[in-house]
Scaffold this active site. Structure first.
Site, PDB file in Angstrom:
ATOM      1  CD  GLU A  60      -3.395   0.542   1.735  1.00  0.00           C
ATOM      2  OE1 GLU A  60      -4.111   1.507   2.185  1.00  0.00           O
ATOM      3  OE2 GLU A  60      -3.656  -0.764   2.198  1.00  0.00           O
ATOM      4  CE1 TYR A 100      -5.732   4.223  -2.964  1.00  0.00           C
ATOM      5  CE2 TYR A 100      -5.487   1.857  -4.007  1.00  0.00           C
ATOM      6  CZ  TYR A 100      -5.356   2.669  -2.877  1.00  0.00           C
ATOM      7  OH  TYR A 100      -4.901   2.208  -1.679  1.00  0.00           O
ATOM      8  CD  GLU A 102      -2.777  -0.027  -2.689  1.00  0.00           C
ATOM      9  OE1 GLU A 102      -2.176  -1.221  -2.435  1.00  0.00           O
ATOM     10  OE2 GLU A 102      -3.974   0.046  -2.142  1.00  0.00           O
ATOM     11  CG  HIS A 157      -3.267  -4.702  -0.791  1.00  0.00           C
ATOM     12  ND1 HIS A 157      -3.223  -3.489  -0.754  1.00  0.00           N
ATOM     13  CD2 HIS A 157      -4.197  -5.222   0.439  1.00  0.00           C
ATOM     14  CE1 HIS A 157      -4.079  -2.875   0.104  1.00  0.00           C
ATOM     15  NE2 HIS A 157      -4.719  -3.997   0.639  1.00  0.00           N
ATOM     16  CG  ASP A 191      -4.062  -6.738   3.629  1.00  0.00           C
ATOM     17  OD1 ASP A 191      -4.979  -7.564   4.074  1.00  0.00           O
ATOM     18  OD2 ASP A 191      -4.734  -5.389   3.609  1.00  0.00           O
ATOM     19  CG  ASP A 236      -2.169  -8.670   7.222  1.00  0.00           C
ATOM     20  OD1 ASP A 236      -1.579  -8.005   6.276  1.00  0.00           O
ATOM     21  OD2 ASP A 236      -2.925  -8.318   7.993  1.00  0.00           O
ATOM     22  CG  HIS A 276      -3.247  -4.506   8.142  1.00  0.00           C
ATOM     23  ND1 HIS A 276      -3.649  -5.792   7.612  1.00  0.00           N
ATOM     24  CD2 HIS A 276      -3.942  -3.551   7.558  1.00  0.00           C
ATOM     25  CE1 HIS A 276      -4.959  -5.552   6.809  1.00  0.00           C
ATOM     26  NE2 HIS A 276      -5.175  -4.276   6.656  1.00  0.00           N
TER      27      HIS A 276
END
Length: 309
Positions: A60, A100, A102, A157, A191, A236, A276
């Protein structure tokens, strides 16, 4: 010869003191962008967490200017003893279906491991295109000081609402990597959002990585990888495949690192880092302490020990 034995054992223990297990960690830092990068207290905690590990997967990361990882490396190397804990990193492209984006990044100790190869999984299978919200960034590591000397790490993720499909698709990534590189040892980590309502019990049968017994899940369904006291979810995960890597795991090393407790933080302070906790495990070093000690142990003389009444 008898008098030399203590010196030999001392030398042996000194040699063994330089042999360490390899700690591999995974941490979703939650929206790791400019705000956290510019917060010195947050960055100090993140650096402390990373320094516990020999390989750290960060997720992230939101960093269009590529500043976060170089900053972390500078902080890590600036606080390390010369030549012993120098870190480097490898980072993915910016991944996502829309504006968006990551990134995945691996920060690792150069004196412990090196990168052999890497690639972005293309996610273009006929009839099953674009299965991943953020395609895995596959990295093959070489680790000469561990019992298993090389392994592939496949990070993920997921988007919570599509986590069942995405976790299942890791099997296809596994098959693609095997075709390309023919490695024998695999680590899947990240994750996965693999808990609570996102992966209900009835959905596990749809996940090939779970139904195939050759994949070993190190973090169980009843664990809690979340910081909030009001949640208990095993989001996770770490999954292994390969006989050698499975047999090389340090017993009881798979765990969740509760940095809130370790660093005596309030829940609010901990949530400022992430929602997390990191997950981690260790691989055994080359050689065996028990085996080495036995090779230096004195031979039995045949004399009986005196017995106490």
């Amino acid at each position: 010869m008898t008098r030399m034995l203590p010196v030999t054992l001392l030398l042996l223990l000194f040699m063994l003191g330089s042999i360490h297990s390899l700690k591999i960690c995974s941490f979703n830092v939650r929206s790791f962008g400019a705000a956290k990068r510019d917060n010195s207290q947050v960055m100090d905690v993140i650096v402390k967490i990373i320094k516990r590990c020999d390989i750290m997967l960060l997720m992230e990361i939101k960093d269009s200017r590529n500043i976060i990882c170089p900053t972390l490396i500078k902080m890590l190397n600036g606080k390390s003893r010369r030549g012993t804990k120098d870190y480097d990193y490898i980072i993915s492209s910016r991944l996502g279906r829309n504006a968006y984006k990551e990134q995945y990044a691996f920060l690792y100790r150069k004196n412990m491991v090196s990168v052999k190869k890497s690639y972005h999984y293309p996610d273009t299978q006929n009839g099953d295109e674009d299965a991943f919200s953020r395609e895995p960034f596959v990295v093959w590591f070489y680790s000469p000081q561990t019992a298993v000397t090389d392994f592939v790490i496949i990070p993920l993720h997921t988007t919570p609402e599509t986590s069942v499909r995405e976790i299942d698709e890791l099997f296809d990534v596994y098959m693609d990597v095997k075709r390309q590189w023919k490695p024998e040892n695999f680590i899947f980590m990240g994750d996965f959002n693999a808990g609570c309502s996102y992966v209900p019990k009835k959905s596990w049968k749809e996940i090939r990585l779970r139904m195939d017994p050759k994949f070993v899940w190190l973090i169980g369904d009843n664990e809690d990888t979340t910081v909030k006291g009001t949640t208990k979810c095993a989001y996770d995960r770490i999954v292994l495949q390969g006989q050698k890597i499975n047999s090389s795991v340090v017993p009881d090393s798979a765990s969740i690192f509760d940095f809130q407790k370790a660093y005596r933080m309030t829940e609010e302070e901990a949530l400022g880092i992430s929602d997390h906790f990191p997950v981690e495990f260790e691989l055994q070093p080359t050689g065996s302490f028990t085996g080495l000690v036995r090779s230096f142990a004195p031979k039995k003389t045949g004399r009986k020990k005196s017995q106490k009444p």
